[in-house]
Design a protein around this motif. Structure first.
Motif, PDB file in Angstrom:
ATOM      1  N   VAL A 187       0.727  -0.930   0.097  1.00  0.00           N
ATOM      2  CA  VAL A 187      -0.243   0.434   0.002  1.00  0.00           C
ATOM      3  C   VAL A 187       1.271   1.375  -0.149  1.00  0.00           C
ATOM      4  O   VAL A 187       0.662   2.489  -0.615  1.00  0.00           O
ATOM      5  CB  VAL A 187      -1.300   0.127   1.174  1.00  0.00           C
ATOM      6  N   TRP A 188       1.899   1.276   0.543  1.00  0.00           N
ATOM      7  CA  TRP A 188       3.044   2.745   0.882  1.00  0.00           C
ATOM      8  C   TRP A 188       3.335   2.530  -0.564  1.00  0.00           C
ATOM      9  O   TRP A 188       3.803   3.435  -0.689  1.00  0.00           O
ATOM     10  CB  TRP A 188       3.639   2.175   2.622  1.00  0.00           C
ATOM     11  N   MET A 189       4.337   1.746  -1.337  1.00  0.00           N
ATOM     12  CA  MET A 189       5.156   1.043  -2.378  1.00  0.00           C
ATOM     13  C   MET A 189       3.919   1.934  -3.500  1.00  0.00           C
ATOM     14  O   MET A 189       4.256   3.242  -3.966  1.00  0.00           O
ATOM     15  CB  MET A 189       5.187  -0.076  -2.514  1.00  0.00           C
ATOM     16  N   THR A 190       3.049   2.028  -3.891  1.00  0.00           N
ATOM     17  CA  THR A 190       1.685   2.267  -4.215  1.00  0.00           C
ATOM     18  C   THR A 190       1.615   3.972  -4.523  1.00  0.00           C
ATOM     19  O   THR A 190       1.525   4.358  -5.650  1.00  0.00           O
ATOM     20  CB  THR A 190      -0.058   2.021  -4.274  1.00  0.00           C
ATOM     21  N   PHE A 191       1.468   4.647  -3.379  1.00  0.00           N
ATOM     22  CA  PHE A 191       0.826   5.453  -3.017  1.00  0.00           C
ATOM     23  C   PHE A 191       2.289   6.568  -3.326  1.00  0.00           C
ATOM     24  O   PHE A 191       2.385   7.309  -4.275  1.00  0.00           O
ATOM     25  CB  PHE A 191       0.869   5.937  -1.586  1.00  0.00           C
ATOM     26  N   MET A 192       3.762   6.047  -2.650  1.00  0.00           N
ATOM     27  CA  MET A 192       4.560   6.534  -3.147  1.00  0.00           C
ATOM     28  C   MET A 192       4.930   6.399  -4.217  1.00  0.00           C
ATOM     29  O   MET A 192       5.934   7.481  -5.326  1.00  0.00           O
ATOM     30  CB  MET A 192       5.624   6.215  -2.151  1.00  0.00           C
ATOM     31  N   ILE A 252      -2.524  10.770   3.717  1.00  0.00           N
ATOM     32  CA  ILE A 252      -2.225  12.102   3.865  1.00  0.00           C
ATOM     33  C   ILE A 252      -0.910  12.749   3.966  1.00  0.00           C
ATOM     34  O   ILE A 252      -0.510  13.589   2.895  1.00  0.00           O
ATOM     35  CB  ILE A 252      -1.557  12.125   6.180  1.00  0.00           C
ATOM     36  N   VAL A 253      -0.084  10.860   3.066  1.00  0.00           N
ATOM     37  CA  VAL A 253       1.934  11.377   3.142  1.00  0.00           C
ATOM     38  C   VAL A 253       1.720  11.545   1.704  1.00  0.00           C
ATOM     39  O   VAL A 253       2.400  12.660   0.783  1.00  0.00           O
ATOM     40  CB  VAL A 253       2.480  10.792   3.714  1.00  0.00           C
ATOM     41  N   PHE A 254       0.681  11.078   1.232  1.00  0.00           N
ATOM     42  CA  PHE A 254       0.704  11.046  -0.724  1.00  0.00           C
ATOM     43  C   PHE A 254      -0.393  12.833  -0.972  1.00  0.00           C
ATOM     44  O   PHE A 254       0.470  13.422  -1.965  1.00  0.00           O
ATOM     45  CB  PHE A 254      -0.148  10.429  -1.508  1.00  0.00           C
ATOM     46  N   ALA A 255      -1.145  12.897  -0.413  1.00  0.00           N
ATOM     47  CA  ALA A 255      -2.027  14.029  -0.571  1.00  0.00           C
ATOM     48  C   ALA A 255      -0.687  15.047  -0.457  1.00  0.00           C
ATOM     49  O   ALA A 255      -1.155  15.963  -0.620  1.00  0.00           O
ATOM     50  CB  ALA A 255      -3.082  14.076   0.712  1.00  0.00           C
ATOM     51  N   VAL A 256      -0.571  14.790   0.943  1.00  0.00           N
ATOM     52  CA  VAL A 256       0.516  16.837   0.539  1.00  0.00           C
ATOM     53  C   VAL A 256       1.274  16.621  -0.454  1.00  0.00           C
ATOM     54  O   VAL A 256       1.761  17.820  -0.146  1.00  0.00           O
ATOM     55  CB  VAL A 256       0.519  16.533   2.494  1.00  0.00           C
ATOM     56  N   LEU A 257       2.207  14.741  -0.746  1.00  0.00           N
ATOM     57  CA  LEU A 257       2.868  14.747  -1.215  1.00  0.00           C
ATOM     58  C   LEU A 257       2.835  15.711  -2.476  1.00  0.00           C
ATOM     59  O   LEU A 257       3.416  16.212  -3.574  1.00  0.00           O
ATOM     60  CB  LEU A 257       3.699  14.223  -1.888  1.00  0.00           C
TER      61      LEU A 257
END
Length: 184
Positions: free
Chosen positions: A57-62, A137-142
């Motif tokens: 999941v983290w890998m997909t968003f980043m 949150i991290v995805f949306a901000v970046l």
């Protein structure tokens, strides 16, 4: 100032690419190790299944953040490409504003899920579920920072006419566009 922001975003994307490589390698090791343990020794590591899922999941968003920065998302431009330069600029500006709005929605929803999951723990790792939901949150901000940077470039006239369409028609087109047939 703009060059400094571009450099910082590119450095961040390099860090994210390293994270992506680490995540993929970790997932392969955990899943393969679990397969060997299950079939060879009739046991397994329960935590590895959940950790692999979280890393995915983290890998997909980043990875989506890196692709956004590199303009690597696929799409179609059959209508926008036929517009004059001012029409392409207008469509791109509206697209940026809509994407910023979506980033706000994602951030708001992820924040609510993170608050809900703060006291709940995952089944196998027994870690707060807030870590899982905070990826939004991290995805949306970046993503918002990258989109805002690109929007400012558009509004200030720093975007060339050739860059007014921000998608790639296909991977083959991307390979052919640099003249070598290789990825850039």
């Amino acid at each position: 100032m703009q060059q400094r922001i571009d450099r910082l975003i590119n450095q961040l994307c390099k860090v994210l690419e390293t994270f992506l490589v680490f995540s993929l390698a970790s997932m392969v090791v955990m899943v393969f190790g679990n397969v060997v343990l299950r079939y060879g020794f009739n046991s397994g590591i329960t935590v590895s299944e959940e950790a692999s899922r979280w890393l995915f999941v983290w890998m997909t968003f980043m990875g989506a953040v890196v692709a956004l920065n590199e303009r690597g998302h696929l799409g179609t431009d059959f209508l926008v490409a036929r517009l004059p330069a001012w029409g392409r600029k207008l469509c791109l500006g509206v697209g940026y504003l809509l994407m910023l709005f979506i980033c706000v929605l994602i951030c708001k929803g992820a924040w609510e899920q993170t608050k809900i999951g703060w006291s709940a723990t995952s089944a196998a790792m027994e870690v707060s579920m807030a870590w899982f939901f905070s990826v939004g949150i991290v995805f949306a901000v970046l993503a918002g920072i990258i989109i805002l940077r690109d929007f400012v470039k558009l509004v200030t006239g720093q975007v060339a006419d050739a860059d007014l369409v921000m998608i790639q028609e296909s991977e083959e087109t991307a390979h052919a566009s640099n003249g070598t047939g290789d990825k850039k």
